[in-house]
Design an enzyme around this catalytic site. Sequence first.
Site, PDB file in Angstrom:
ATOM      1  N   ARG A  58       1.044 -11.898 -14.695  1.00  0.00           N
ATOM      2  CA  ARG A  58       0.092 -10.880 -14.196  1.00  0.00           C
ATOM      3  C   ARG A  58      -1.262 -11.519 -13.931  1.00  0.00           C
ATOM      4  O   ARG A  58      -2.081 -11.014 -13.161  1.00  0.00           O
ATOM      5  CB  ARG A  58      -0.019  -9.694 -15.180  1.00  0.00           C
ATOM      6  CG  ARG A  58      -1.033  -8.640 -14.743  1.00  0.00           C
ATOM      7  CD  ARG A  58      -0.818  -7.268 -15.394  1.00  0.00           C
ATOM      8  NE  ARG A  58      -0.518  -7.343 -16.799  1.00  0.00           N
ATOM      9  CZ  ARG A  58      -1.421  -7.567 -17.769  1.00  0.00           C
ATOM     10  NH1 ARG A  58      -2.693  -7.720 -17.461  1.00  0.00           N
ATOM     11  NH2 ARG A  58      -1.042  -7.628 -19.037  1.00  0.00           N
ATOM     12  N   TYR A 111      -6.033   4.535   7.160  1.00  0.00           N
ATOM     13  CA  TYR A 111      -4.647   4.744   6.723  1.00  0.00           C
ATOM     14  C   TYR A 111      -4.643   5.889   5.686  1.00  0.00           C
ATOM     15  O   TYR A 111      -5.540   5.967   4.836  1.00  0.00           O
ATOM     16  CB  TYR A 111      -4.090   3.435   6.136  1.00  0.00           C
ATOM     17  CG  TYR A 111      -2.846   3.676   5.339  1.00  0.00           C
ATOM     18  CD1 TYR A 111      -1.740   4.278   5.916  1.00  0.00           C
ATOM     19  CD2 TYR A 111      -2.786   3.354   3.982  1.00  0.00           C
ATOM     20  CE1 TYR A 111      -0.605   4.551   5.176  1.00  0.00           C
ATOM     21  CE2 TYR A 111      -1.643   3.617   3.234  1.00  0.00           C
ATOM     22  CZ  TYR A 111      -0.565   4.227   3.842  1.00  0.00           C
ATOM     23  OH  TYR A 111       0.553   4.510   3.100  1.00  0.00           O
ATOM     24  N   ASP A 183      -9.984  -4.174   6.591  1.00  0.00           N
ATOM     25  CA  ASP A 183      -8.521  -4.173   6.541  1.00  0.00           C
ATOM     26  C   ASP A 183      -8.022  -4.736   7.875  1.00  0.00           C
ATOM     27  O   ASP A 183      -8.188  -4.102   8.925  1.00  0.00           O
ATOM     28  CB  ASP A 183      -8.041  -2.728   6.304  1.00  0.00           C
ATOM     29  CG  ASP A 183      -6.532  -2.627   6.147  1.00  0.00           C
ATOM     30  OD1 ASP A 183      -5.816  -3.473   6.717  1.00  0.00           O
ATOM     31  OD2 ASP A 183      -6.079  -1.684   5.479  1.00  0.00           O
ATOM     32  N   LYS A 208       3.352  -5.604   6.206  1.00  0.00           N
ATOM     33  CA  LYS A 208       3.487  -5.450   7.661  1.00  0.00           C
ATOM     34  C   LYS A 208       3.713  -6.812   8.338  1.00  0.00           C
ATOM     35  O   LYS A 208       4.678  -7.475   8.016  1.00  0.00           O
ATOM     36  CB  LYS A 208       2.249  -4.706   8.184  1.00  0.00           C
ATOM     37  CG  LYS A 208       1.852  -3.480   7.353  1.00  0.00           C
ATOM     38  CD  LYS A 208       2.908  -2.406   7.401  1.00  0.00           C
ATOM     39  CE  LYS A 208       2.635  -1.133   6.641  1.00  0.00           C
ATOM     40  NZ  LYS A 208       1.753  -1.085   5.518  1.00  0.00           N
TER      41      LYS A 208
HETATM   42  C1  3LM Z   1       1.964   2.880   7.611  1.00  0.00           C
HETATM   43  N1  3LM Z   1       0.600   1.716   6.072  1.00  0.00           N
HETATM   44  O1  3LM Z   1       3.081   3.130   8.065  1.00  0.00           O
HETATM   45  P1  3LM Z   1       1.029  -0.721   1.358  1.00  0.00           P
HETATM   46  N2  3LM Z   1      -3.763  -0.561   5.078  1.00  0.00           N
HETATM   47  C2  3LM Z   1      -3.163  -0.209   6.242  1.00  0.00           C
HETATM   48  C3  3LM Z   1      -1.866   0.299   6.225  1.00  0.00           C
HETATM   49  O2  3LM Z   1      -1.307   0.634   7.381  1.00  0.00           O
HETATM   50  C4  3LM Z   1      -1.200   0.463   4.982  1.00  0.00           C
HETATM   51  C5  3LM Z   1      -1.850   0.093   3.811  1.00  0.00           C
HETATM   52  C6  3LM Z   1      -3.135  -0.426   3.887  1.00  0.00           C
HETATM   53  C7  3LM Z   1       1.791   2.354   6.248  1.00  0.00           C
HETATM   54  C8  3LM Z   1       2.655   2.533   5.215  1.00  0.00           C
HETATM   55  S1  3LM Z   1       3.086   5.170   4.827  1.00  0.00           S
HETATM   56  C9  3LM Z   1       3.820   5.773   3.390  1.00  0.00           C
HETATM   57  C10 3LM Z   1       3.707   3.542   5.069  1.00  0.00           C
HETATM   58  C11 3LM Z   1      -3.913  -0.367   7.513  1.00  0.00           C
HETATM   59  C12 3LM Z   1       0.175   1.030   4.899  1.00  0.00           C
HETATM   60  C13 3LM Z   1      -1.187   0.213   2.469  1.00  0.00           C
HETATM   61  O3  3LM Z   1       0.567  -0.299   0.004  1.00  0.00           O
HETATM   62  O4  3LM Z   1       1.557  -2.120   1.398  1.00  0.00           O
HETATM   63  O5  3LM Z   1       1.939   0.288   1.984  1.00  0.00           O
HETATM   64  O6  3LM Z   1      -0.271  -0.819   2.306  1.00  0.00           O
HETATM   65  O7  3LM Z   1       0.930   3.026   8.316  1.00  0.00           O
END
Ligand code: 3LM
Length: 401
Positions: A58, A111, A183, A208
Site C-alpha cells: 500500500r 465527469y 484531468d 481509459k
Molecule cells: C466514463 N469515466 O465512462 P475511474 N476522470 C475522467 C473520467 O472519464 C473518469 C474518471 C476520471 C467513465 C467511467 S462511468 C461509471 C465509467 C475524465 C471515468 C474516473 O475511477 O478509473 O473510473 O476514473 O466517462
Amino acid sequence: MWHSEHLETNTIHGGKDGQGQHGPLSTPIYQTSTFVFDDVQQGASRFAGEAGGHIYSRLGNPTVDELEARMALLEGTEAAAAFGSGMGAVSAVVLGLLKQGDHLVTSHRLYGCTFALFNHQLPAFGIEVSFVDLADEAAVRAAIKPNTKVIYGETPINPCLSVADLDMLAGIAKAHGITTVIDNTFMSPVLQKPAKHGIDIVLHSATKFLNGHGDVVAGILCGPKDLIDQIKMTTRKDMGAIISPHDAWLIIRGLKTLHLRVERHCENALRVADYLQSHPLVKKVDYPGLPGHPGYKLLGKQMKAGGGVLAFELKASFDQAVTFMNALKMCKRAVSLGDAETLIQHPASMTHSTYTPEELSEAGIPQTLIRLAPGLEHVDDIIADIEQALGAAAKQATQAA
Ligand code: 3LM
C-alpha cells in the site's frame, strides 16, 4: 534509467530500472503484499524514511514504481503516484491539497463522479466549491477568492468535449499561488502534456487510453516530487486507494502501444465525426478535431489532435435516439472510453446521472446527448454499424408520422 526525447520510445523503455536478476524483457510483477526486513533496525529505518527499500505494497511496490516512473517521464513531471481507480486519484489529490475553510474552483462540467465528489462530499468536509465555465477567462478570474487553493478541470471535458486553455488557467493560478490539477484522461500524454503549460498536477483515469484494453480500473497523478510524495504519504497511504501490482503491470503493457492506439483512435473519431456531421438525422456533433468546434483553435497550441471521444445529438426524439443505440450491432453499449472496442453511452442516464436534471441544464449538458468513443476496428465497420442503426431510427420516425 532510460530517457529519450521521443514519446514513442519512452512508452516502451522509459522508467525501466534495469533488467533485474534474471534479465526479463517484461517487467516482473511483484505480487506481494509485504517486504521482509533483514532486522528490526532496517524495518524501523525504512518506516522512519531514513533508509530506502520497500515496506508494504500500500506504501509502494517495485512494479508500481516502474509504472509511476514511466508516467512521470511521459507527462514530463518529476514524479507520479498510481491509484486503484481514477476516482481514487481524484479523491487523494483534492483531499491532500484542501482542508476545511479552503476554496476549490472547478468546472461546471466534469465527469459525473468527480462532480458528485465536489458537489456533495467536499462541502460536507467544510470545503467551499465554485463551479464555473473554465473556458471563460473572466468567469475563472471572478471566481478566485483569498481562500482559493486549487483550480481543477478536465480538457476536453467529459462528456461535451469543450476545451479549456491550459496557459490561461496556469497563468491565473500562478499569479495567485493556486495549485492547478488537470484531468488529461481524454487526451493522454500522446496528444497533450499539461505540465508543459505550467499545470502542477496531471491526473488520469488510467482505465481509459493508458491501459486501453478494457480490463483494468486505475488512476495516476503526475506532478512535482514534493506534492506527489506528500500525497503518497498522506491521502494515498491513509485512505488506501492503491493500485495492485498486476494492474500496474497491465498498464505498463498497455503503454507500449499507447502512441499507435491513440493515433488510430483519433483517425477513426475524425472520420466518424465527419460522417455524423453530414447525416440528415444528426443535429450537432461535438468533437474538437472539427474546424467548427470552439476548441479547434487550441489544436497545435496545446493538443495535437481531437482525441478519441465525440458526442452528438440527433434531430429525432429521445425515443428514436434510444432506438438508434439499441440497434447497434458491433459498437458496444457501455460506459468508459479509450478501449479497442467502440463504446457508446447516454451521459444523462449513465456517466452523468449524478447530476440532477436541473444541474445538467445549468452545466449545458443536453439530456439527449450521446457519447461515442470510437475503437480500433476498421473505421468503415464502425460507420456501417452507425449507419444501419441510424436507418432503424429513421424508420421509426417514418412509421410514427
Ligand atoms: C466514463 N469515466 O465512462 P475511474 N476522470 C475522467 C473520467 O472519464 C473518469 C474518471 C476520471 C467513465 C467511467 S462511468 C461509471 C465509467 C475524465 C471515468 C474516473 O475511477 O478509473 O473510473 O476514473 O466517462
